[in-house]
Design a protein around this motif. Structure first.
Motif, PDB file in Angstrom:
ATOM      1  N   TYR A  70       9.825   7.552  -5.759  1.00 47.47           N
ATOM      2  CA  TYR A  70       9.492   6.772  -6.954  1.00 47.47           C
ATOM      3  C   TYR A  70      10.252   7.217  -8.204  1.00 47.47           C
ATOM      4  O   TYR A  70      10.120   6.595  -9.257  1.00 47.47           O
ATOM      5  N   ASN A  95      10.497  12.594  -4.159  1.00 51.43           N
ATOM      6  CA  ASN A  95       9.661  11.466  -3.776  1.00 51.43           C
ATOM      7  C   ASN A  95      10.400  10.162  -4.080  1.00 51.43           C
ATOM      8  O   ASN A  95      11.327  10.154  -4.903  1.00 51.43           O
ATOM      9  N   ASN A 132       5.331   9.842 -10.860  1.00 47.13           N
ATOM     10  CA  ASN A 132       6.543   9.021 -10.741  1.00 47.13           C
ATOM     11  C   ASN A 132       6.205   7.621 -10.234  1.00 47.13           C
ATOM     12  O   ASN A 132       6.784   6.623 -10.677  1.00 47.13           O
ATOM     13  N   ARG A 133       5.236   7.555  -9.353  1.00 45.37           N
ATOM     14  CA  ARG A 133       4.829   6.258  -8.794  1.00 45.37           C
ATOM     15  C   ARG A 133       4.206   5.372  -9.877  1.00 45.37           C
ATOM     16  O   ARG A 133       4.464   4.165  -9.941  1.00 45.37           O
ATOM     17  N   ARG A 149      -1.581   8.770 -11.322  1.00 47.76           N
ATOM     18  CA  ARG A 149      -0.841   7.507 -11.234  1.00 47.76           C
ATOM     19  C   ARG A 149      -1.219   6.575 -12.385  1.00 47.76           C
ATOM     20  O   ARG A 149      -0.351   5.981 -13.035  1.00 47.76           O
ATOM     21  N   ALA A 184       6.891   3.805 -11.878  1.00 44.22           N
ATOM     22  CA  ALA A 184       7.542   2.723 -11.132  1.00 44.22           C
ATOM     23  C   ALA A 184       6.651   1.483 -11.048  1.00 44.22           C
ATOM     24  O   ALA A 184       7.146   0.350 -11.051  1.00 44.22           O
ATOM     25  N   ASP A 185       5.341   1.682 -10.984  1.00 47.03           N
ATOM     26  CA  ASP A 185       4.398   0.564 -10.904  1.00 47.03           C
ATOM     27  C   ASP A 185       4.591  -0.436 -12.040  1.00 47.03           C
ATOM     28  O   ASP A 185       4.417  -1.651 -11.852  1.00 47.03           O
ATOM     29  N   GLN A 238       1.065   5.296 -15.646  1.00 44.05           N
ATOM     30  CA  GLN A 238       1.235   3.883 -15.986  1.00 44.05           C
ATOM     31  C   GLN A 238       1.044   3.672 -17.488  1.00 44.05           C
ATOM     32  O   GLN A 238       1.832   2.981 -18.142  1.00 44.05           O
ATOM     33  N   GLU A 288       4.382  13.050  -7.189  1.00 44.07           N
ATOM     34  CA  GLU A 288       4.679  11.714  -6.680  1.00 44.07           C
ATOM     35  C   GLU A 288       3.836  10.661  -7.386  1.00 44.07           C
ATOM     36  O   GLU A 288       4.323   9.582  -7.753  1.00 44.07           O
ATOM     37  N   ALA A 289       2.556  10.973  -7.597  1.00 42.53           N
ATOM     38  CA  ALA A 289       1.652  10.018  -8.239  1.00 42.53           C
ATOM     39  C   ALA A 289       2.159   9.632  -9.615  1.00 42.53           C
ATOM     40  O   ALA A 289       2.129   8.457 -10.010  1.00 42.53           O
TER      41      ALA A 289
END
Length: 267
Positions: free
Chosen positions: A161, A159, A135-136, A102, A139-140, A106, A132-133
């Protein structure tokens, strides 16, 4: 020439003809337009057409979004931020890479935003866990990311995100793999299972045989990967050349993994 004139055609569009056929109320399957006949398109004889469609749809949409390069993040679907079996210490340890993936995403996505989402767009397999991490993470920070989903009986659904306009679904593994590597400028492989290994070794083979241009392949989780794959053994056995390992790097955290990518491309 005006935009209106450029978009005009002497011929009716496929959509217009489809509406006319629907208004005719002819029920016999033979009368259906071929491109609107699901039964016809799903015949074994049409496999080549379906392969072409699975290539074209994501390709054209990415072109419309002006995406020129991507960064691939692979990793296990079972290594989530909240593992189901918390008594399995190895599962808990490898699930800690969810946060690493994640954070890494970022960082990569901030770089992508600097390039107006045209370069270094994160792409994953679209499922849970490490995918998922990543893509998340995108999105963050308010960025775009791609999900290349595939129809499977378990562990695979999009997922939440993934950027909705960049969430794709595949039937054919082969076409999905081509999309992973078509634009990529780097690959991060986190701890994972058969699927992660399959995608990693396919990439290594394509780089080795020069079917794709060289790119950094960063294995995140040095202990995991060195226990799983003894690349030096392959060199010692004469199965591969030492220079075949030049594209492989190891990292244990997001900062080091990101630094390897940026150093490789002099960013």
């Amino acid at each position: 020439m005006s935009e209106h004139r450029k978009n005009q055609s002497s011929f009716p569009s496929a959509a217009e003809d489809l509406e006319l056929v629907r208004q005719s109320h002819m029920e016999n399957p033979s009368y259906r337009l071929a491109y609107a006949d699901d039964e016809f398109l799903l015949r074994d004889d049409l496999r080549a057409v379906r392969l072409q469609l699975e290539w074209l749809k994501p390709e054209l949409i990415q072109q419309e979004h002006e995406i020129e390069s991507t960064i691939v993040v692979f990793g296990g679907a079972r290594f989530s931020d909240t593992p189901k079996n918390k008594e399995n210490q190895n599962l808990l340890k490898n699930s800690s890479y969810y946060d690493v993936a994640r954070e890494l995403s970022q960082k990569i996505t901030k770089l992508s935003i600097q390039h107006d989402h045209k370069e270094f767009v994160v792409v994953t397999g679209g499922g849970p866990g490490i995918m998922e991490a990543a893509n998340r993470g995108a999105a963050d920070v308010g960025g775009k990311s791609i999900g290349l989903n595939i129809v499977l009986p378990h562990e695979q659904k999009p997922n939440p995100y993934i950027t909705p306009d960049l969430c794709f679904q595949f039937h054919y593994f082969a076409i999905r793999k081509m999309h992973f590597l078509k634009r990529t400028k780097g690959l991060f492989a986190f701890p994972g299972g058969f699927g992660t290994l399959d995608e990693l070794f396919e990439t290594l083979t394509l780089v080795q045989t020069k079917k794709i241009k060289s790119l950094p392949i960063i294995l995140v989780g040095k202990e995991y990967w060195q226990n799983l794959v003894n690349f030096d053994f392959l060199v010692d056995q004469g199965a591969i050349d030492p220079k075949d390992l030049d594209c492989i790097f190891y990292a244990d955290n997001a900062e080091d993994a990101y630094r390897i990518l940026t150093n490789y491309w002099d960013l």
